[in-house]
Design a protein around this motif. Structure first.
Motif, short mmCIF file in Angstrom:
data_model
loop_
_atom_site.label_atom_id
_atom_site.label_comp_id
_atom_site.label_asym_id
_atom_site.label_seq_id
_atom_site.Cartn_x
_atom_site.Cartn_y
_atom_site.Cartn_z
N LEU A 249 0.83 -1.24 -0.03
CA LEU A 249 0.06 -0.28 0.03
C LEU A 249 0.83 1.19 0.03
N SER A 250 0.48 2.34 -0.60
CA SER A 250 1.26 3.53 -0.44
C SER A 250 1.23 3.97 1.02
N ALA A 251 2.44 4.36 1.61
CA ALA A 251 2.51 4.72 2.85
C ALA A 251 1.61 6.05 3.38
N ASP A 252 1.58 7.02 2.33
CA ASP A 252 0.96 8.17 2.61
C ASP A 252 -0.40 8.14 2.65
N THR A 253 -0.96 7.02 2.51
CA THR A 253 -2.41 6.96 2.86
C THR A 253 -2.83 5.82 3.53
N MET A 254 -2.01 5.16 4.26
CA MET A 254 -2.19 4.08 5.37
C MET A 254 -2.37 4.53 6.58
N PHE A 255 -2.56 5.51 6.97
CA PHE A 255 -2.59 6.02 8.44
C PHE A 255 -3.60 6.80 8.81
N HIS A 256 -4.51 7.25 7.94
CA HIS A 256 -5.55 8.17 8.33
C HIS A 256 -6.60 7.23 9.23
N PRO A 257 -7.61 7.77 9.77
CA PRO A 257 -8.56 6.94 10.64
C PRO A 257 -9.43 5.95 9.80
N SER A 258 -9.79 6.03 8.57
CA SER A 258 -10.43 4.97 7.85
C SER A 258 -9.76 4.18 7.47
N ALA A 259 -8.56 4.44 7.03
CA ALA A 259 -7.19 3.36 6.73
C ALA A 259 -7.14 2.39 8.01
N ARG A 260 -6.86 3.28 8.84
CA ARG A 260 -6.56 2.37 10.27
C ARG A 260 -7.48 1.25 10.52
N SER A 261 -8.92 1.76 10.51
CA SER A 261 -9.71 0.75 10.99
C SER A 261 -9.80 -0.46 10.23
N SER A 262 -8.98 -0.71 8.98
CA SER A 262 -9.22 -1.75 8.11
C SER A 262 -7.97 -2.75 8.22
N TYR A 263 -7.36 -2.70 9.49
CA TYR A 263 -6.13 -3.51 9.76
C TYR A 263 -5.90 -3.68 11.21
N ASP A 264 -5.20 -4.48 11.60
CA ASP A 264 -4.81 -4.91 13.40
C ASP A 264 -3.31 -4.46 13.48
N ALA A 265 -2.44 -4.47 12.19
CA ALA A 265 -1.29 -4.10 12.21
C ALA A 265 -0.67 -3.62 11.07
N ALA A 266 0.27 -2.78 11.07
CA ALA A 266 0.82 -2.22 9.81
C ALA A 266 2.36 -2.76 9.51
N LEU A 267 2.74 -3.36 8.60
CA LEU A 267 4.04 -3.79 8.41
C LEU A 267 4.48 -2.83 7.82
N CYS A 268 5.64 -1.97 8.08
CA CYS A 268 6.35 -0.99 7.35
C CYS A 268 7.69 -1.35 7.02
N MET A 269 8.42 -0.78 5.92
CA MET A 269 9.54 -1.29 5.41
C MET A 269 10.64 -0.89 6.23
N TYR A 270 10.55 0.35 6.77
CA TYR A 270 11.83 0.85 7.44
C TYR A 270 11.42 1.59 8.64
N HIS A 271 12.22 1.94 9.68
CA HIS A 271 12.25 2.51 11.07
C HIS A 271 11.15 3.72 11.01
N ASP A 272 11.44 4.74 10.30
CA ASP A 272 10.67 6.01 10.57
C ASP A 272 9.29 5.91 9.86
N GLN A 273 9.30 5.02 8.66
CA GLN A 273 7.95 4.66 8.31
C GLN A 273 6.98 4.12 9.25
N ALA A 274 7.36 3.43 10.25
CA ALA A 274 6.47 2.94 11.32
C ALA A 274 6.46 3.69 12.53
N LEU A 275 7.45 4.31 12.90
CA LEU A 275 7.51 5.04 14.06
C LEU A 275 7.20 6.71 14.23
N ILE A 276 7.30 7.14 12.84
CA ILE A 276 6.56 8.57 12.83
C ILE A 276 5.04 8.47 13.16
#
Length: 336
Positions: A249-276
């Motif tokens: 998935l495009s990381a820039d559209t994964m973390f808004h409220p509607s997107a977050r409601s569709s999954y239980d955990a996000a697998l990100c490819m590098y440190h800041d992509q997850a931690l920010i």
């Protein structure tokens, strides 16, 4: 009733001791489960006097800590002594820092502790004293492997009230991420995340969202091929194993409220992509959870904060959340 949590001292020159005292003093409002602190009791008393807190402490063994917790902070003494100034890391304390971690694992293995909660460490001072592991997580992985007899592959998760995010690659330079990523690494990480979501988070059918590496998940190869050649095949393998997985998935559209409601955990490819996104959404309430171990381990999502050590101004919210989450994960595991 489960045993108390084993809380390690962390870097004594940092905020860990301050946060521990503050959390115990505010334990009722913060709904803190019983825990004990692995530390040098004389050092704890000295830091308490410096901050000006009136926190009763009682030196004890781990097995008796639960009966003490309501009236005093239980302190299980280390063999190593600690002398530390707030705001300053001293490699002379490395032995005590490492001992606290190893003792906590031993306590959980013996049943005296329910889970491990770790205060932040200062890796550079440990390296200067000869510490051979890249950090906390890798050391805990070695201890877990020795416990279980199988090689542990620790996985970092940042767990907050609105997002659980997992970096597939962690503490490496950004320029090395593309070369480090592999289909096998993503698949292994996904399996470990799904297993812990079932066993410890109480989610029977976990849903994983997998981020792309490149902008717009590579835009069909126009902005990089890794999304098509590495990440998409890994997603296919995980789906074939029966997991509910979406991506890349495009990381820039994964973390808004509607997107977050569709999954239980996000697998990100590098440190800041997850931690920010994790820290932006809930910095004070996010917890660092290590998946893939033989035991539960949580930690605050921040570092040693030397500038706040000894001032009494450090926010204990993340440590409080780490203690609460550790108790919840243990309870879920027992229920399962």
């Amino acid at each position: 009733m489960q045993p108390p949590l084993a809380l390690t001292m962390g870097e004594p020159g940092g905020v860990g001791p301050d946060l521990t005292l503050a959390v115990w003093l505010d334990r009722h409002r913060l709904q803190i489960p019983p825990f004990y602190l692995l530390a040098d009791p004389d050092f704890v008393a000295e830091r308490m006097r410096l901050i000006g807190l009136d926190c009763p402490t009682e030196v004890t063994e781990a097995a008796a800590a639960a009966s003490i917790f309501d009236r005093a902070l239980p302190v299980v003494p280390l063999e190593a002594r600690v002398r530390a100034e707030p705001g300053r890391a001293d490699p002379a304390n490395a032995g005590a820092v490492v001992e606290a971690i190893a003792r906590a694992v031993g306590d959980v293995r013996s049943g005296a502790g329910a889970a491990i909660v770790t205060n932040p460490i200062h890796k550079q001072s440990l390296y200067a004293a000869g510490f051979r592991h890249p950090g906390h997580t890798e050391f805990l992985g070695t201890l877990s492997s020795a416990w279980s007899g199988t090689t542990a592959r620790p996985v970092m998760m940042l767990a907050g009230p609105e997002l659980r995010a997992v970096p597939v690659t962690i503490h490496i330079p950004l320029r090395d991420v593309a070369e480090t990523l592999s289909e096998a690494l993503i698949v292994e990480t996904g399996r470990i995340v799904a297993a812990d979501l079932r066993r410890r988070f109480g989610i029977p059918s976990p849903r994983l969202a997998v981020a792309g590496l490149n902008p717009h998940a590579g835009e069909g190869g126009a902005m990089g091929t890794e999304d098509q050649t590495i990440i998409a095949p890994a997603v296919d393998v995980l789906r074939a194993e029966g997991l509910t997985v979406t991506g890349p998935l495009s990381a820039d559209t994964m973390f808004h409220p509607s997107a977050r409601s569709s999954y239980d955990a996000a697998l990100c490819m590098y440190h800041d992509q997850a931690l920010i996104p994790a820290k932006t959404l809930a910095f004070a309430e996010t917890v660092n959870v290590t998946l893939g171990l033989a035991f539960v381990r949580t930690s605050p999502d921040h570092g040693t904060a030397f500038d706040l050590a000894g001032t009494g101004r450090a926010d204990p919210s993340s440590l409080a959340a780490a203690l609460r989450l550790a108790a919840t994960l243990v309870a879920n595991e027992h229920a399962a």
